[in-house]
Structures are given as structure tokens and as C-alpha cells.
Design an enzyme around this catalytic site. Structure first.
Site, PDB file in Angstrom:
ATOM      1  N   GLU A 137      48.598  36.766  55.128  1.00 47.51           N
ATOM      2  CA  GLU A 137      49.574  35.725  55.485  1.00 47.51           C
ATOM      3  C   GLU A 137      49.436  34.177  54.915  1.00 47.51           C
ATOM      4  O   GLU A 137      50.435  33.613  54.782  1.00 47.51           O
ATOM      5  CB  GLU A 137      49.220  35.467  57.152  1.00 47.51           C
ATOM      6  N   PHE A 191      43.852  39.706  73.964  1.00 43.44           N
ATOM      7  CA  PHE A 191      43.693  40.288  72.603  1.00 43.44           C
ATOM      8  C   PHE A 191      44.524  39.735  71.579  1.00 43.44           C
ATOM      9  O   PHE A 191      45.669  39.430  71.806  1.00 43.44           O
ATOM     10  CB  PHE A 191      43.893  41.735  72.582  1.00 43.44           C
ATOM     11  N   GLN A 192      43.784  39.092  70.515  1.00 43.42           N
ATOM     12  CA  GLN A 192      44.630  38.335  69.390  1.00 43.42           C
ATOM     13  C   GLN A 192      45.363  37.213  69.737  1.00 43.42           C
ATOM     14  O   GLN A 192      46.628  37.138  69.286  1.00 43.42           O
ATOM     15  CB  GLN A 192      45.589  39.518  68.770  1.00 43.42           C
ATOM     16  N   LYS A 236      55.167  36.671  73.342  1.00 49.46           N
ATOM     17  CA  LYS A 236      55.850  38.092  73.326  1.00 49.46           C
ATOM     18  C   LYS A 236      57.049  38.320  74.296  1.00 49.46           C
ATOM     19  O   LYS A 236      57.990  38.880  74.160  1.00 49.46           O
ATOM     20  CB  LYS A 236      54.934  39.308  73.488  1.00 49.46           C
ATOM     21  N   MET A 238      36.312  23.688  36.982  1.00 51.37           N
ATOM     22  CA  MET A 238      36.410  22.272  37.238  1.00 51.37           C
ATOM     23  C   MET A 238      35.030  22.036  38.053  1.00 51.37           C
ATOM     24  O   MET A 238      34.604  20.413  37.824  1.00 51.37           O
ATOM     25  CB  MET A 238      37.528  22.082  38.075  1.00 51.37           C
TER      26      MET A 238
HETATM   27  C1  LIG Z   1      40.058  26.996  48.558  1.00 46.15           C
HETATM   28  C2  LIG Z   1      39.368  26.347  47.471  1.00 46.15           C
HETATM   29  N1  LIG Z   1      38.016  26.326  47.781  1.00 46.15           N
HETATM   30  C3  LIG Z   1      37.232  25.456  46.632  1.00 46.15           C
HETATM   31  C4  LIG Z   1      37.506  24.511  45.959  1.00 46.15           C
HETATM   32  C5  LIG Z   1      37.000  23.783  45.053  1.00 46.15           C
HETATM   33  N2  LIG Z   1      37.206  23.808  43.800  1.00 46.15           N
HETATM   34  C6  LIG Z   1      38.101  23.086  43.236  1.00 46.15           C
HETATM   35  S1  LIG Z   1      38.460  23.470  41.505  1.00 46.15           S
HETATM   36  C7  LIG Z   1      37.278  24.954  41.725  1.00 46.15           C
HETATM   37  C8  LIG Z   1      37.056  25.841  40.565  1.00 46.15           C
HETATM   38  C9  LIG Z   1      38.225  26.429  40.065  1.00 46.15           C
HETATM   39  O1  LIG Z   1      38.082  27.582  39.426  1.00 46.15           O
HETATM   40  P1  LIG Z   1      39.079  28.324  38.560  1.00 46.15           P
HETATM   41  O2  LIG Z   1      40.297  28.815  39.431  1.00 46.15           O
HETATM   42  O3  LIG Z   1      38.277  29.191  37.528  1.00 46.15           O
HETATM   43  O4  LIG Z   1      39.803  27.074  37.450  1.00 46.15           O
HETATM   44  P2  LIG Z   1      39.222  26.462  36.260  1.00 46.15           P
HETATM   45  O5  LIG Z   1      38.576  25.289  36.760  1.00 46.15           O
HETATM   46  O6  LIG Z   1      38.149  27.353  35.674  1.00 46.15           O
HETATM   47  O7  LIG Z   1      40.378  26.299  35.516  1.00 46.15           O
HETATM   48  C10 LIG Z   1      36.871  24.956  43.025  1.00 46.15           C
HETATM   49  C11 LIG Z   1      35.726  25.958  43.448  1.00 46.15           C
HETATM   50  C12 LIG Z   1      39.125  24.478  46.174  1.00 46.15           C
HETATM   51  N3  LIG Z   1      39.936  23.606  45.355  1.00 46.15           N
HETATM   52  N4  LIG Z   1      40.041  25.306  46.972  1.00 46.15           N
END
Ligand SMILES: Cc1ncc(C[n+]2csc(CCOP(=O)(O)OP(=O)(O)O)c2C)c(N)n1
Lengths: 564, 158
Positions: A50, A112-113, A162, A478
Site C-alpha cells: 500500500e 478484525f482489521q 463496509k 548519506m
Molecule cells: C524511511 C527512511 N528511513 C531512514 C531514513 C534516514 N536516511 C536518510 S538518507 C539514508 C541513507 C540512504 O541510503 P541509500 O538509499 O543507499 O542512498 P545513498 O545515500 O547511499 O545514496 C537514510 C537511512 C530515511 N530518510 N527514510
């Protein structure tokens, strides 16, 4: 004509011109799925999660400007939409999400749900409804689309029990919406606009700071016209990418944490900032007390709550940007003082162009290693800049913003406000569905892509030819970057072991997979991948140590940038 | 600074939590909140007492206005208003205390609404200051329980 609630919903969608619904079935919405069966007007696309469905609706909306629609079941189906709703809410994207709900008599009984999705989604929707009577359904559907797409756009949720879907009522879709408490103000106050222009013309170091609002209000042409009439330099936020042509000499690049040196210096030295549909997000302002210390600020926004929220504003203007910009243009077009003004600001433009020359966006080559920025540049080349680019979140997102030039609005789709990993692939699919003839590319990280990679199956099922380019650095880049800079290189939980073989994974889903591990393979692989039919995943193994620069450390002023 | 704000809303379910959620979700403080239907059964009126600097109050007013079911928002600050609170208070009433309670009830124009062998329940309405002063005077006699409504306010004149 008497119809049951499910039929009313589907007919209302068709009558409102909805051509596609992204969704996932379940017990509470069986009747809607029954009513959709064989419907030729409203196409349903079955997603695999979803969250994927909401992001698809969101990508559809961002790329096309039309409202995206999503349909899910009660309980877990509904709660799975929350991240997608929050993403759309933060970026003001018009989507309407319909959730099934347990029968009215069971609501509140831990049935439920059952989940109180109206309560859960209240803080992350523009408005939401619990439909209590089949008689109200058509009106509520009409209102939901109206609220989602007018004023400052945003997500609206309709929760339908529903029994409301099963009971019958007369089909009666109102022509007009009348809501006593909802009157978005589109017209900027003419006297405020006049004072704004007077103030602007009295200054000599102006900058336009444009945000996603320009794109939402389809005001890009007006923005370009005003900027060119007065030769005022333009910087945009991440959300504003494409709002102003990236190849225009007046464009300074993005501002903020990973913005260009020029844009950040421009803001810090400007004597006037014309903020258009932007909200002074903390990723943009840096240390707020030292933001634009010399500037008077004019702020135009359709949402009064955005004005005066983070920074004090000298001239606030509430209104639709298209209207306000047209008024501004009318005040200066063909006037002598416009020409004089261009002259008066030439020293300022000279200064900006010197900054651009001394501190361009750049990166260091390193022998044998593929630089992610290089990949983004090649993507730009191979697509001729004509693609719609979606991004995931992290370094990939910032490089996609920095090293691809966006010439048109609605060509850069990214989760700006919430920063949602897993956004890019489903958003790209939604965008591709909205714009079938356009090349759509998701620039991804190896971490983010794994958050909604199951949607490759959706792309394969419906032959949606999105292309995913993974800048594979083997880590949560990042976050790793922050650990390197601010936590003495202790890479706690940011190296990703067990990265799947993305090429095989793509193939397992029935998509095509390609890989590049050497610099001289990149362009060829991109070309081959983009030319291939159907969904394609291109895994590019990049330099794992690469960082995003410039960078303004969190909480520092914009002038304190770490450079390459 | 403290502000008293009247909010006219559609009288539909969920509006109260929308308004309250706006305050909690944005870190604004609610000191008191009273709601009831108006002469138009389709419209409810809330009186909210809140505090904050000018910028926070501006945000509160704008954010309230932005909610779809909100019809009108009035900040009473700087305008002439009549405001009242209602308090019900249960006090000890034995021995000397009894006479003192009766005297205070008389002075403050309060009303005894329930009598038990050793305690009275008193109803009192008034501005915040008067209510507080009344409670202050009762305290040494022994307050057992208090329930206070929070403020309702209306503008003076037409
Ligand atoms: C759902 C979610 N969980 C955690 C984060 C924190 N976060 C920001 S950037 C990042 C790393 C992203 O890694 P990747 O997709 O491999 O991209 P890169 O920075 O290596 O290009 C994380 C964990 C986020 N922004 N969104």
C-alpha cells in the site's frame, strides 16, 4: 438511480475523470473491487504494497498536475498508507486515498482489521472523512477531490465503512462544492504587490528564492518572465527544481544544505529576497538567526501559515503565485525603470558569476572508480535532459538535484519534506503511468531501493517502462557521510552487507537488469538500459567513499560551507 | 501573553480532536477549552485560552483558520469582552466552618447546590480572578474537591 455505496464511489470517480486508481484489495473493500470489475473508465493498478500505491498516486500527481488516487483496505492496508500520506502532505501533493473500514456498528470495538485511520492520518492529511451514510458518499468524494487540489494542495483521506459500501442510495454527485469554512485566497492583494515591487526596485542585490509552490501553481512561465524582465537571479529549493530553467544564465542552482556556493552566498549577501512558494525549511535556511542577514524579505504563498512561520517577513502576500506574478509583471513590463533596474543590479550579477566561476559544483575524479556525480551527468547526456527524474533519498537524491539540469517543471520528483526512502521507484511508476510517452528514470541508492523494490513486479505486470539507476555504494551513504564528518568515522549500522544481486533480482521479477563496474562502461550501459523495452534496473557500482559537497553542517549558517 | 480565542466550527464529529490535535501536534499549549452548540445546531463554538508570543499566536490563529471545518476565529485580545468560568466546589461544613462557608457564599454571590451532613457543594460563576479569590478564601476551611470549566467569553456590546 439507486446504487450501492461501492458503485457510487466508482461512478463518482469516473465522473470526476479519474482514469487510474493505484490500490490493493482486502475484505473491507471487496465491494469496491467488485464494482471496479470490468470497468472500462477507471483502470485499477494492483501494487505490491500500500505504501507503493500511495507513492504511485503521488508520482502521478507530481508529474501530471492531476490528482492521484489510491484505494486500500481497512486496518493494515490503511496504516500502510501513512508514510505515503505524510510524504504527500509535506510536499503539498494532491492525492485522494480511500480506505475501507469495518462496518459502522463495529467501529471502536477492536474488530478484525480495524484501525482508526481517520485519527491516525489526521496530522498528515489536509483533511479527512469518515463516511457515515451512503447518502453522503458522492458529496464527500466530490469534496475530497476539491480540497486535495485547490488552495495549497495536499492529501485527503476518505474512510468508508463496509456497510456504507453495501447500502444503497440515490447517486447524486454535486456539481459544485460548498464548504463554509474553506475559501483559499487566490488573488494577491494589489496594494501589497505594488509595495513589494517598489521595495524590490529600490534594492540592488535581489535574489528570487523559488520553491515547489511555483510548480504546484503552474507559474513557471511567469517566474521566468519576471526574472528575465528585471534580470533577477533565481535560486530554487529542492522542491523547486525545474520551476526555473536550469540552463538559464540567471539560475544560481539550489540553495541550502547541499546547495551551490553561489546560491548560498547570494542569499547571505542579498539585500532583497523574493520568496515564492517556498517555506524557509531548516534544510534551506541553515542557522536561522544568520539567514539572509542583510535582506528585506517579500514572501508570496497561498498558505498564510507558511508566512512568518520561520523568518520575519517585511511584505507578506497571500495568493496564488500565478496571479501574483502576473500582477508583478504587469507593473514592470515595458517600463523604463525595469531597464534601469537591470543596469543597477549588474554589479551584483557580476559578483554572482564570479562566485560561480570560482566555486562551481564539482567533484574529483579518482582513477578506476565510478563517481556517482559522473553517472548523473551521463544520465543527463543520454536522456538529453528530457527525462522525468524521480529520486530516492540520501546522497543519490542530492546528486540527482545537483548534476542533472532540470529545464521544465514536473520533471524532478523527490520526497523533499519528509525525505522518504523508498519513494522513488513507485513515484517513477506513477509518473510513467501519467506520462506514457516520456522516459522516466529513478535515481536510487542501494539502501532506498530495497524499501519498495517489490513494486518492480507492478511495473512488469503493467509494462510500465521505468528505468532505475542504482548508485550502488554499498552503504546508507548519506548517513555514513554524517558519521564520517561528525562521528569520527564510526560507521555504526550504515554499511549494507548482503546487498542482493540487483541484476538477478530484476530478472527474477521479469524486468531487465544491467550492471556497470568500470568508468568507461557507464554511458554504454545507460544507453542500452534506457533503450531496452519495459522496466529496467541498472546497477552501477560507484565509489563508496564519495561525499555530497558543498555541505552546510546542520545548524551552521549558509556561509559556512564545506567544499569539495 | 495569554489569549482568549473563540472558534466557530462545523458541528460535526471529530472537530474537537482536529482542533486539539493541532495544538498538541505543533507544540502549542491549551490552558482551557470549552465547547458547546450555538443557536445554530450546525455550528459549535469553542473558547480556547492559550499563551504564547506574538509569532506563536499568529501561527495558532492561522492554523486554526486553515482547518476545513473552522468557520471563524476571533482573538479577543485587545477587545472588550465578558468572560466567565463556572466552578463546583465541595467544602467541609462542620462546626465553625459552616457559618464561614455561608458567609463567603453570600459575599461572593455563590450558591449552595447540595448539602450533606458534613459538607456543602457550592456553585459559583465569575471571572477568573473572582473564582480564584473565592477558592482562596475557602481553602483554610477545607476544600474536598473542585471542578472548574475553564473560560467562556463573548464580546461586549453588539
Ligand atoms: C524511511 C527512511 N528511513 C531512514 C531514513 C534516514 N536516511 C536518510 S538518507 C539514508 C541513507 C540512504 O541510503 P541509500 O538509499 O543507499 O542512498 P545513498 O545515500 O547511499 O545514496 C537514510 C537511512 C530515511 N530518510 N527514510
Amino acid at each position: 438511480m439507486q446504487m450501492n455505496g461501492a458503485e457510487i464511489l466508482v461512478k463518482a470517480l469516473a465522473d470526476l475523470g479519474v482514469d487510474v486508481v493505484f490500490g490493493y484489495p482486502g475484505g473491507a473493500v471487496l465491494n469496491i473491487y467488485d464494482a471496479l470489475f470490468g470497468n472500462t473508465k477507471v483502470r485499477h493498478m494492483l501494487c505490491r504494497h500500500e505504501q507503493g500505491a500511495v507513492h504511485m498516486a503521488d508520482g502521478y500527481a507530481r508529474a501530471s498536475g492531476r490528482t492521484g488516487v489510491c484505494l486500500v483496505t481497512s486496518g493494515p492496508g490503511a496504516t500502510n498508507t501513512v508514510t505515503g500520506l505524510a510524504t504527500a502532505y509535506m510536499d503539498s501533493i494532491p492525492i485522494v486515498v480511500f480506505t475501507g473500514q469495518v462496518p459502522t456498528l463495529l467501529i471502536g470495538n477492536d474488530a478484525f482489521q480495524e484501525a482508526d485511520i481517520v485519527g491516525i492520518s489526521r496530522p498528515c492529511t489536509k483533511h479527512n472523512y469518515l463516511v457515515k451514510d451512503t447518502k453522503d458518499l458522492a458529496r464527500i468524494v466530490r469534496e475530497a477531490f476539491y480540497i486535495a487540489s485547490t488552495g495549497r494542495p495536499g492529501p485527503v483521506l476518505g474512510d468508508i465503512p463496509k456497510d456504507v459500501l453495501i447500502s444503497t442510495a440515490e447517486y447524486n454527485l454535486p456539481k459544485e462544492v460548498r464548504l463554509r469554512g474553506y475559501h483559499p485566497n487566490y488573488e494577491g492583494h494589489p496594494r501589497q504587490v505594488e509595495s513589494a515591487m517598489r521595495l524590490l526596485l529600490s534594492k540592488e542585490r535581489p535574489v528570487i528564492y523559488a520553491g515547489g509552490g511555483i510548480i504546484l501553481s503552474n507559474a513557471s512561465e511567469e517566474l521566468a518572465e519576471l526574472a528575465r524582465l528585471l534580470s533577477v537571479p533565481v535560486t530554487t529549493t529542492l522542491m523547486g527544481m525545474g520551476a526555473f530553467p536550469g540552463n538559464d544564465p540567471l539560475f544560481l542552482g539550489m540553495l541550502g544544505m547541499h546547495g551551490t556556493y553561489t546560491a548560498n552566498m547570494a542569499i547571505s549577501h542579498a539585500d532583497l529576497i523574493l520568496a515564492l512558494g517556498a517555506r524557509f525549511d531548516d534544510r534551506v535556511t541553515g542557522k536561522i538567526d544568520e539567514f539572509a542577514p542583510h535582506a528585506k524579505i517579500i514572501h508570496v504563498d497561498i498558505d498564510p501559515t507558511s508566512i512568518q512561520k520561520n523568518v520575519p517577513v517585511d511584505i507578506p502576500i497571500v495568493g496564488d503565485l500565478k496571479d501574483v506574478l502576473r500582477k508583478m509583471i504587469r507593473l514592470v513590463k515595458g517600463k523604463k525603470d525595469a531597464a534601469a533596474y537591470r543596469g543597477k543590479c549588474s554589479a551584483w550579477r557580476q559578483q554572482l558569476s564570479t562566485w560561480s566561476k570560482t566555486h562551481p559544483l564539482t567533484y574529483k575524479e579518482s582513477k578506476g572508480k565510478i563517481k556517482p556525480q559522473f553517472v548523473v551527468e551521463r544520465i543527463r547526456e543520454v536522456t538529453g535532459g528530457k527525462a522525468i527524474i524521480a529520486t530516492e533519498v540520501g546522497q543519490n537524491q542530492m546528486w540527482a538535484a545537483q548534476f542533472y539540469t532540470y529545464d521544465k517543471p514536473r520533471t524532478f520528483l523527490s520526497s523533499g519534506g519528509l525525505g522518504t526512502m523508498g519513494y522513488g521507484l513507485p513515484a517513477a511508476i506513477g509518473a510513467q503511468v501519467a506520462m506514457p510517452g516520456t522516459l522516466v528514470v529513478d535515481i536510487a541508492g542501494d539502501g532506498s531501493i530495497q524499501m519498495n523494490i517489490q513494486e518492480l513486479a507492478t511495473a512488469v505486470q503493467y509494462r510500465v517502462p521505468v528505468k532505475v539507476v542504482i548508485l550502488n555504494n554499498g552503504s546508507l551513504g548519506m548517513v555514513r557521510q554524517w558519521q564520517e564528518l561528525f562521528f569520527q568515522g564510526k560507521y555504526s549500522q550504515t554499511c549494507l552487507p548482503h546487498i542482493p544481486d540487483f541484476v538477478k533480482l530484476a530478472e527474477a521479477y521479469g524486468a531487465k537488469g544491467f550492471r556497470a563496474t568500470k568508468v568507461d562502461e557507464v554511458a554504454a550501459v545507460l544507453k542500452k538500459g534506457f533503450a531496452a523495452e519495459g522496466p529496467v534496473l541498472i546497477d552501477i557500482v560507484v565509489d563508496p567513499a564519495e561525499m555530497v559537497y558543498p555541505m552546510v553542517p546542520a545548524g551552521a549558517p549558509l556561509t559556512k560551507m564545506l567544499l569539495v | 501573553m495569554r489569549h482568549t480565542i473563540a472558534v466557530l466550527v462545523e458541528n460535526e464529529f471529530g472537530v474537537l480532536s482536529r482542533v486539539a490535535g493541532l495544538f498538541s501536534g505543533r507544540g502549542f499549549n491549551i490552558e482551557s477549552l470549552c465547547v458547546a452548540e450555538t443557536t445554530d445546531p450546525g455550528v459549535s463554538r469553542m473558547t480556547i485560552v492559550t499563551a504564547g508570543n506574538d509569532q506563536i499566536i499568529e501561527q495558532i490563529l492561522k492554523q486554526l483558520n486553515k482547518l476545513v471545518p473552522v468557520l471563524k476565529v476571533i482573538d479577543f485580545t485587545g477587545t472588550e469582552t465578558v468572560d466567565r468560568e463556572l466552578v463546583l466546589v465541595k467544602v467541609n461544613a462542620d462546626g465553625d466552618g459552616k457559618a464561614e462557608v455561608l458567609r463567603l457564599v453570600d459575599i461572593f454571590r455563590a450558591k449552595i447546590v447540595d448539602v450533606a451532613p458534613r459538607c456543602y457543594t457550592i456553585e459559583m460563576t465569575g471571572g477568573e480572578g473572582k473564582v480564584s479569590a473565592f477558592l482562596q478564601m475557602l481553602r483554610p476551611i477545607g476544600i474536598k474537591e473542585i471542578v472548574r470549566t475553564g473560560k467562556v467569553a463573548i464580546s461586549r456590546g453588539t
